[in-house]
Design an enzyme around this catalytic site. Sequence first.
Site, PDB file in Angstrom:
ATOM      1  N   ASP A 143       0.823  -1.209   0.000  1.00  0.00           N
ATOM      2  CA  ASP A 143       0.000   0.000   0.000  1.00  0.00           C
ATOM      3  C   ASP A 143       0.857   1.259   0.000  1.00  0.00           C
ATOM      4  OD1 ASP A 143       0.795  -1.018   2.599  1.00  0.00           O
ATOM      5  OD2 ASP A 143      -0.118   0.831   3.339  1.00  0.00           O
ATOM      6  N   GLU A 144       0.233   2.349  -0.427  1.00  0.00           N
ATOM      7  CA  GLU A 144       0.762   3.700  -0.248  1.00  0.00           C
ATOM      8  C   GLU A 144       2.236   3.835  -0.624  1.00  0.00           C
ATOM      9  OE1 GLU A 144      -2.034   5.409   3.288  1.00  0.00           O
ATOM     10  OE2 GLU A 144      -0.302   4.251   3.956  1.00  0.00           O
ATOM     11  N   VAL A 145       2.565   3.462  -1.834  1.00  0.00           N
ATOM     12  CA  VAL A 145       3.944   3.621  -2.288  1.00  0.00           C
ATOM     13  C   VAL A 145       4.155   5.057  -2.768  1.00  0.00           C
ATOM     14  CG1 VAL A 145       5.666   2.873  -3.950  1.00  0.00           C
ATOM     15  CG2 VAL A 145       4.119   1.194  -2.898  1.00  0.00           C
TER      16      VAL A 145
END
Lengths: 716, 716
Positions: A338-340
Amino acid sequence: MFGFKKKNIYISRVILPYAVGLVLLICCWLPGISQDLRDSKAASRPSLMPLPAKMELKEGKFRLDEKFQAGSQSGPGSRAFKSVSRFMTRLSGRTGLFFNQDFLAEQKIGPSTTLFCLFNRVGRLIPGEDESYRLEISLDRIELKAPTDIGIVRGLETLLQLLSVDSEGYYFPCTLIEDQPRFTWRGLLIDSCRHFMPLEVIKRNLLAMAAVKMNVLHWHLSEDQGFRVECHTFPRLSEFGSDGNYYSQEQIKEVIQLASDLGIRVMPEFDIPGHSTSWFVGYPEYASAPGPYRIERKFGVFHPVFNPANPAIYHFFDRFFQEMAKLFPDPYIHIGGDEVEPTHWKENPEIQKFMKKKNIDDFHSLQAHFNLEILKILTKYHKKMVGWDEIYQPGLPKDIVIQSWRGTQALIDGAKKGYQGILSNGYYIDLGETAEKHYSNDPIPPDSPLSSDEKKLILGGEATMWAELVSSETVDSRIWPRTAAIAERLWSDQEVRDVPDMYRRLAVINVQLEETGVQHLINQPMMLRRLLSSASYELTDLQNKTAALQSLALISEPVKGYSRHNQGRPYSSLSPLTRFVDACFPESLEARCIRVLVEDYLNSKKPELALKINDWFTSQKIIVPQLKGLTENSSALNLKEIQPLVQDLEEVLLMGESALRLIRDGAKPEDSWLELQQEKLKELKKPKAECQLAIIPAIELMIKHLREEQKRVQGS
Amino acid sequence: MFGFKKKNIYISRVILPYAVGLVLLICCWLPGISQDLRDSKAASRPSLMPLPAKMELKEGKFRLDEKFQAGSQSGPGSRAFKSVSRFMTRLSGRTGLFFNQDFLAEQKIGPSTTLFCLFNRVGRLIPGEDESYRLEISLDRIELKAPTDIGIVRGLETLLQLLSVDSEGYYFPCTLIEDQPRFTWRGLLIDSCRHFMPLEVIKRNLLAMAAVKMNVLHWHLSEDQGFRVECHTFPRLSEFGSDGNYYSQEQIKEVIQLASDLGIRVMPEFDIPGHSTSWFVGYPEYASAPGPYRIERKFGVFHPVFNPANPAIYHFFDRFFQEMAKLFPDPYIHIGGDEVEPTHWKENPEIQKFMKKKNIDDFHSLQAHFNLEILKILTKYHKKMVGWDEIYQPGLPKDIVIQSWRGTQALIDGAKKGYQGILSNGYYIDLGETAEKHYSNDPIPPDSPLSSDEKKLILGGEATMWAELVSSETVDSRIWPRTAAIAERLWSDQEVRDVPDMYRRLAVINVQLEETGVQHLINQPMMLRRLLSSASYELTDLQNKTAALQSLALISEPVKGYSRHNQGRPYSSLSPLTRFVDACFPESLEARCIRVLVEDYLNSKKPELALKINDWFTSQKIIVPQLKGLTENSSALNLKEIQPLVQDLEEVLLMGESALRLIRDGAKPEDSWLELQQEKLKELKKPKAECQLAIIPAIELMIKHLREEQKRVQGS
């Protein structure tokens, strides 16, 4: 995952759905309200949670005495044997009975056996395993039968919840229960990274999970703020990335063993390629930007990210997952995903070159490329992949599982493409929402557009205990009791949706859960005592002072959603979580009782209800001067900051009393008075000391009622 | 050791020394008594425990704010570094300050450092090691200097105890402290055998020990009721002898590491040749009688004993101690040696033959022979021997240590012969005696007949937490806070003996200890909630009911000494320890306050004191009807058994009120009335529900006073 950055979508949802009308009132914590308000039949009904699939209460009672003897089929060390030992210990603890049986050593089935635990085979810890059981309680014999020993574990929890007492003593009511879960994946995520959670936190929460029949511990083990597992192949991961706060492999094995005894899977999460600062403290060479790196103390989404263009990282991950695949027996490994944050990818010319060479157009595709490489490695070590929504890409094998923090729609989309999914959106227990809200969140809602085959791809859900703002002292009270409501949502039938009855049973389970060692209730007075004793050497009357502060804490709630991060003080993993706000429970059951009482009164206008509301106001008013004394004269930050909350309480009580009087007398307030109250309410609803007075909605209902009455009168 | 069998010598001593007159009243728990009774100077004095050897309070205050920065000399992972990290976490937790320093990663001394932790060398964990420190607090700088880093650990605890608050906020008072311990051996024995104590129990108690500067964990690891250590050489020891409840070697290492961080030695005890049933479950061939053996569940002294005539046992012990000597780095190993029951020796013809052949006349000599063989083995592995009184025999080397459970005289005898000793007699915290009693027990009393060289052989003492009647839920409340008084006896100067001041400080430390995670206070309401909730599904008003029950628990004490074993129910290690008696503290600090208040009133006859006593009676009387409701109508054993205690409370309060009225009015009661009260007191003092009402002595004082007054009048 998750930093709170992208989760502001939640903030708009956290305003409590106060408008729901409920008639039944069951009150756990409320001092001033007595039992005659409750459904008396409900009170004598066993409080099972989760509710079983099928239950038939019969005539008669199985009487419990010291001759009670449990028999299991397998020997010491086995899951069933240990489960029976724990059961007998708890039963003895609750009843005070000195059982004759040496239940730690001897459980052979014989002529004196009264509880028979019978199963066909040892259960495997995989999704889809049979957890069903059949529990039949007759006058002089209890038979618990299950296809697997995991069913025995589940059934014994039900049996304990059936323990009853009447004028002759303890008994189990004669009953036939046939039970199995609706969903096969009923998980709790514990984030051991933002704040390290010592081993005993994990262990006691496993016991509590088992008490409500949950079966997956999703263990979030790596993050920007810490790498928490000993790794022999790459020892600098924990050595440099954890401040010394990590689990040894022996400890991990202990957790896995206990979980296995309880029929709970342990699925590790190693969040990559983002959320990975702590990996780079010891191994900067695998990052997308040159180091050095430090363990991140703040919360959010940060730049450090693995370098997918560096072939060395795949060799690194091959060896890393080889070791971890052996350590964690679960068939699944969660890779986060997630959330790279692509800043470092953008800035690194080698990565740019790599993308061009491989015809990778955007960063999502770059992550997809990375994921496919990781997938190869996991497959090599016979593990299936789980990831957050972001990992989805076409062409992935159908045995992966997508965990949705974004919402039910993502699950539906996945299922339509043939992918398995689990729901976490709506089960974010770190946001401080109500049990009711989580309870109403169904992985497959009644109006689901999925076909029955597609529905089978929705495996279940997971409550997520993100740990930005919890410590080992407070984490239990953020998990329990609300997670028990989620456990029921995932176990019981879709039709089980009676919210007042859920709260009735939750109040019982809330206290029973203490038996597992979870400290959700006991740490509150301890934290309040620390506030008081750090503020003064004068420990006179400490118990009374603590009780006064506790009565305030019991009707206060931490601000909801992610808004605690916006209250002026920037939190880090070093910040104290020892303040008043931390001692408050996310959901005030007491305030809920008051609100339901007010609703009930406004609907029925029964004078005795008005009296009870008034009594409650009075009981609170008595405490206000003491609370003022404690907070006004204190120069201790921790106490001083509560002062505005105390002032608000005084004002709210006054407003409540006035409103109640007007309603009771059928009097009509001035428009100006009503407007003034609404203005005041606006002010009162602003957070103080990062808290909100949870009784405000009850008062608001009364003001709203007066306004509507007036409109009605004016209209007519 | 110990079974209670031979300890009846204690029973006569456990009647509390109520006659001690104390004037100063400091009250921690007492609701009705306000602070004007206390010495106001004392209240504003820091509450250090143990009191330092030398302390000079100066003018001025070191103000604490978020810029506060601690510097230590060594890097992450070192004792000093970890100690500073823990210190900063606790300081932040108490004050709510968000410190700027990243104290988990960075402690280099620099221009912004305000707390300097300086030491010369790493301390070794051996008796006699230097633990001294010098703490100087100036207006803008705190300097903590010590010869060893163990001194740093000790000094930081003192600094935390100095934390103060005034109208401007938190500060440390400017001070110069030069401190070192009086005794080098300040231990706590934890019995993990009669009831297994999970790892977290040991860990949190280590932290609490460090808070009061104790430095030896004496870990009782084998007993009739369980063998608690994983042994690779002889795996059946824990496999067959523990019900699965044992410490893995990794866990032992964790404990040793934490203890080392805290400057605490870990001395293991393997009790041989008696108290050894659990060894024989897996290895019956080493016993004096043929097996098979089962883990013992009862308490006392049992027949199973090693066979000293079997040469194989010495080979067994050689390999056993080889492994344990490596696992436990402490220079000492405790071999128990107490309470050997010779029945099986008598009955075994081979042993009889062996004794004849070796010219061994009696069983004490046979044990002596055994001990000498064991001593050879310990010496081979570079360990010194410790044992209970019974191990003494002429000719033992002078580096052994004798631990006395029998009494000071044994220590004196030993010292006169040149043997080192530690005192445990008088520190048996399992017997439920008062902190005052333990505090008054000096390893070298002022009238000691020992020469100054002989005195040096008395190394210190150990509190002993025998676990027949404690579980992991209750053990902390049996250890704390009373053990803090023992810690002070062993650390502070002999002249420090002011009992009221000790109690004043104990009340503060009692609450501070919660910070270490010990559950001595928090488990009480939990246990009472379980009693209430198991008695009924009706959870209405649970908090009020719990508070009522708690107010009774706070003035009740479990029966003293070993008499709980004679109350009708035979306890085993399987018995529930979840009843009202288990929720009560061994020493009621509240009842003590009342007694001191009564003494103060009888001495001074100040009317305001009478008023306060009366207020307290009133506050208790209010609760009686509620308590009656809870207990009389309950069929739950656990609640029903309290009923007589509640009736007693009602009677005691009535008696107290009457007596107080008579004293206040200067009236003279009838002889018959006085006699009746004395008869009643006799009945009231009989245990109910294995408890005693701890306020009876206060009432008794009033009756005694009336009787004496009357005698005086009649005599004149």
